[in-house]
Design an enzyme around this catalytic site. Structure first.
Site, PDB file in Angstrom:
ATOM      1  N   HIS A  56       0.345  -0.882  -0.235  1.00 14.49           N
ATOM      2  CA  HIS A  56       0.626   0.081  -0.007  1.00 14.49           C
ATOM      3  C   HIS A  56       0.724   0.989   0.162  1.00 14.49           C
ATOM      4  CE1 HIS A  56      -2.614  -3.398   2.238  1.00 14.49           C
ATOM      5  NE2 HIS A  56      -3.553  -2.746   1.514  1.00 14.49           N
ATOM      6  N   ASP A  59       2.402   1.766   3.022  1.00 11.55           N
ATOM      7  CA  ASP A  59       3.362   0.597   3.715  1.00 11.55           C
ATOM      8  C   ASP A  59       4.630   1.058   3.913  1.00 11.55           C
ATOM      9  OD1 ASP A  59       1.076  -0.646   4.303  1.00 11.55           O
ATOM     10  OD2 ASP A  59       1.494  -2.412   2.593  1.00 11.55           O
ATOM     11  N   MET A  90       2.732  -5.738  -7.571  1.00  8.93           N
ATOM     12  CA  MET A  90       1.184  -5.354  -7.433  1.00  8.93           C
ATOM     13  C   MET A  90       1.483  -4.223  -6.287  1.00  8.93           C
ATOM     14  SD  MET A  90      -0.719  -5.445  -5.358  1.00  8.93           S
ATOM     15  CE  MET A  90      -1.896  -6.651  -3.697  1.00  8.93           C
ATOM     16  N   GLU A 183     -11.001  -6.527  -5.121  1.00 11.07           N
ATOM     17  CA  GLU A 183     -10.725  -7.511  -4.175  1.00 11.07           C
ATOM     18  C   GLU A 183     -12.384  -7.565  -3.409  1.00 11.07           C
ATOM     19  OE1 GLU A 183      -7.229  -7.168  -2.200  1.00 11.07           O
ATOM     20  OE2 GLU A 183      -7.496  -8.399  -0.757  1.00 11.07           O
ATOM     21  N   LYS A 185     -14.537  -7.949  -0.723  1.00  8.10           N
ATOM     22  CA  LYS A 185     -14.874  -8.361   0.877  1.00  8.10           C
ATOM     23  C   LYS A 185     -15.998  -8.362   1.590  1.00  8.10           C
ATOM     24  CE  LYS A 185     -12.115  -8.237   5.409  1.00  8.10           C
ATOM     25  NZ  LYS A 185     -11.243  -8.647   5.614  1.00  8.10           N
ATOM     26  N   GLU A 219      -9.621 -13.153  -2.844  1.00  6.63           N
ATOM     27  CA  GLU A 219      -9.506 -14.383  -1.228  1.00  6.63           C
ATOM     28  C   GLU A 219      -9.300 -15.009  -0.540  1.00  6.63           C
ATOM     29  OE1 GLU A 219      -7.215 -10.806   1.241  1.00  6.63           O
ATOM     30  OE2 GLU A 219      -7.776 -12.222   3.415  1.00  6.63           O
ATOM     31  N   HIS A 222     -12.271 -14.193   2.135  1.00  5.95           N
ATOM     32  CA  HIS A 222     -12.958 -13.461   2.271  1.00  5.95           C
ATOM     33  C   HIS A 222     -14.312 -13.873   1.462  1.00  5.95           C
ATOM     34  CE1 HIS A 222      -9.876  -9.285   1.107  1.00  5.95           C
ATOM     35  NE2 HIS A 222      -9.838 -10.529   2.895  1.00  5.95           N
ATOM     36  N   ASP A 247      -4.736 -13.479  -3.398  1.00  2.00           N
ATOM     37  CA  ASP A 247      -5.143 -13.781  -2.573  1.00  2.00           C
ATOM     38  C   ASP A 247      -4.878 -14.435  -1.719  1.00  2.00           C
ATOM     39  OD1 ASP A 247      -4.212 -10.770  -2.764  1.00  2.00           O
ATOM     40  OD2 ASP A 247      -5.429 -10.112  -1.270  1.00  2.00           O
ATOM     41  N   ASP A 257     -11.468 -12.294  10.796  1.00  3.17           N
ATOM     42  CA  ASP A 257     -10.604 -12.031   9.826  1.00  3.17           C
ATOM     43  C   ASP A 257      -9.624 -12.806   9.911  1.00  3.17           C
ATOM     44  OD1 ASP A 257      -9.198 -11.618   7.771  1.00  3.17           O
ATOM     45  OD2 ASP A 257      -9.372  -9.287   7.582  1.00  3.17           O
ATOM     46  N   ASP A 259      -6.830 -14.248   7.953  1.00  8.42           N
ATOM     47  CA  ASP A 259      -5.318 -14.211   7.809  1.00  8.42           C
ATOM     48  C   ASP A 259      -4.418 -15.394   7.807  1.00  8.42           C
ATOM     49  OD1 ASP A 259      -6.749 -12.509   6.055  1.00  8.42           O
ATOM     50  OD2 ASP A 259      -5.177 -10.462   7.381  1.00  8.42           O
ATOM     51  N   ASP A 289      -1.585 -12.898   1.192  1.00  4.24           N
ATOM     52  CA  ASP A 289      -1.956 -12.497   1.671  1.00  4.24           C
ATOM     53  C   ASP A 289      -2.354 -12.943   3.645  1.00  4.24           C
ATOM     54  OD1 ASP A 289      -3.322  -9.435   3.056  1.00  4.24           O
ATOM     55  OD2 ASP A 289      -4.943  -9.456   2.044  1.00  4.24           O
TER      56      ASP A 289
HETATM   57  C1  GCO Z   1      -7.884  -7.440   4.298  1.00  6.70           C
HETATM   58  C2  GCO Z   1      -7.828  -7.422   2.294  1.00  6.70           C
HETATM   59  C3  GCO Z   1      -6.169  -6.375   2.587  1.00  6.70           C
HETATM   60  C4  GCO Z   1      -6.169  -6.307   1.032  1.00  6.70           C
HETATM   61  C5  GCO Z   1      -5.131  -5.241   0.592  1.00  6.70           C
HETATM   62  C6  GCO Z   1      -4.674  -4.691  -0.462  1.00  6.70           C
HETATM   63  O1  GCO Z   1      -8.925  -7.834   4.829  1.00  6.70           O
HETATM   64  O2  GCO Z   1      -7.630  -6.578   5.106  1.00  6.70           O
HETATM   65  O3  GCO Z   1      -6.937  -8.624   2.819  1.00  6.70           O
HETATM   66  O4  GCO Z   1      -5.235  -7.385   3.742  1.00  6.70           O
HETATM   67  O5  GCO Z   1      -5.920  -7.354   0.131  1.00  6.70           O
HETATM   68  O6  GCO Z   1      -4.814  -3.761   1.547  1.00  6.70           O
HETATM   69  O7  GCO Z   1      -5.808  -4.500  -0.947  1.00  6.70           O
HETATM   70 MN    MN Z   2      -6.283  -9.205   0.399  1.00 10.65          MN
HETATM   71 MN    MN Z   3      -8.671  -9.874   3.957  1.00 11.25          MN
END
Ligand code: GCO
Ligand code: MN
Ligand code: MN
Length: 389
Positions: A56, A59, A90, A183, A185, A219, A222, A247, A257, A259, A289
């Site tokens: 990002h 970041d 990306m 993306e 979610k 993802e 998601h 992702d 969430d 991850d 991700d």
């Molecule tokens: C989340 C998302 C993020 C995006 C990221 C890139 O659930 O927080 O997956 O990690 O992927 O902002 O766009």
């Molecule tokens: Mn993501």
């Molecule tokens: Mn995510």
């Protein structure tokens, strides 16, 4: 560790600065790891065998950096890329962390916030392109509501569309070689996020001015949070020519969430996903991700990152074995057997075909009686995954 599951650049494994750089803050607790600089993260990723690093805007460049800070950080980051050979396939915009985005960015009710988000995104696109990005991700983390009293969802979509159209035109006007990947979610951080699933996003793309420039970044977590089969979403995105990025991580249905490390929860789903990506010839990044458990130090973070890639490669090898397993393939051939007698009814429509099919006698009872041996097939899959075949 040097074996056939050793990640190499050709595997196209990528991580975000925010993934291995995650400091383990959560809504209940303070950070458990110290922040790493972008340069340190690049070296960590090179060390574990990744191909690329994504980011990002913030970041890499803090939101309140001076132009001089920006130049220095960028110079150091590029030098680290040069030194390690890592690439930036990306990039994306942070449109969720700062309080200004508490009611969304492109869909905020405040036109000043919407305009600021658009300005921030154009600048972030410039930054991403400068670092070599070919895919630009739009994750609408704050694009949504807690209460539908606050925002009309159709108005939200209209605002979203206007901005994506604007940005497509911006990219064309600049002559950038860049594609957009939405993306989806369903929720978190908003109560409900617009473009909740792959299906919603695919339909939205067809309403844009330049649908050819816009695809998907689905993802695992998601679609799973929405209770959906991730592979089916990915297959539909692929079928539509829209799988621009992916992702990878893992998630238990019905939980926060998470991850998690790729394959940490549902190995079988991960297996069919890897098999799909490899068999259709997906050429994009395999982006993780995800982040390490909050229990880990930086050794644990490296173990996490290696684990994502290693599991992918192991599952890729399992997919090869699945496709070469005589018993499994014989079963699949039996299941999909075609004696050719239905050929006259297949393919496109003709009136003769329709008339002939309407008149054709079927033995419905016999067709319904046939056992399909999917139990055996699934058990063989399990045994292959469990390493006993
Ligand atoms: C989340 C998302 C993020 C995006 C990221 C890139 O659930 O927080 O997956 O990690 O992927 O902002 O766009
Ligand atoms: Mn993501
Ligand atoms: Mn995510």
């Amino acid at each position: 560790m040097s074996d056939m599951y050793e990640p190499k650049p050709e595997h196209k494994f990528t991580f975000g600065l925010w993934t291995v750089g995650n400091i383990g803050r959560d809504p209940f607790g303070e950070p458990v790891r110290h922040p790493l600089s972008p340069v340190e993260i690049v070296h960590l990723l090179a060390d574990v065998g990744a191909y690329g690093v994504n980011f990002h805007d913030n970041d890499l460049i803090p939101i309140d950096a001076t132009p001089a800070d920006r130049d220095r950080i960028l110079r150091e980051f590029k030098a680290a890329l040069q030194e390690t050979g890592l690439v930036v396939p990306m990039a994306t915009t942070n449109l969720f962390a700062d309080p200004v985005f508490k009611d969304g960015a492109f869909t905020s009710n405040d036109p000043k916030v919407r305009a600021y988000a658009l300005q921030k995104t154009m600048r972030a696109i410039d930054l991403g392109v400068e670092c070599g990005a070919k895919v630009y991700v739009f994750w609408g983390g704050r694009e949504g509501v807690e209460s539908d009293a606050a925002k009309d969802p159709q108005e939200g979509l209209k605002r979203y569309r206007e901005v994506i159209n604007f940005l497509c035109a911006y990219v064309k006007d600049q002559g950038y070689d860049l594609k957009f990947a939405l993306e989806p979610k369903p929720n978190e951080p908003r109560g409900d996020i617009y473009l909740a699933t792959v299906g919603h996003a695919l339909a939205f793309i067809n309403t844009l001015d330049h649908p050819d420039m816009v695809g998907l970044n689905p993802e695992v977590a998601h679609e799973t949070m929405a209770g959906l089969n991730f592979l089916h979403g990915v297959a539909q995105a692929w079928d539509a020519g829209k799988l621009f990025h992916i992702d990878l991580n893992d998630q238990v249905i019905g939980r926060y969430d998470q991850d998690f490390r790729f394959g940490a929860v549902n190995l079988k789903a991960a297996f069919f996903l890897v098999r799909f990506l490899e068999n259709v010839g997906y050429q994009g990044s395999r982006h993780f991700d995800a982040h390490a458990y909050r229990t880990e130090d930086y050794e644990g973070v490296k173990t996490f990152a290696r684990g994502c890639m290693r599991t992918y490669l192991i599952l890729k090898e399992k997919a090869r074995r699945f496709d070469g397993d005589a018993e499994i393939q014989a079963l699949l051939a039996e299941i999909t057997a075609d004696d050719g007698t239905m050929a006259p009814f297949q393919g496109g429509y003709s009136r003769d075909k329709a008339d002939a099919l309407k008149a054709h006698p079927f033995d419905r009872v016999a067709l319904g009686r046939r056992g399909l041996a999917y139990e055996r097939l699934d058990q063989l899959t399990n045994e292959l995954l469990l390493g006993v075949r």
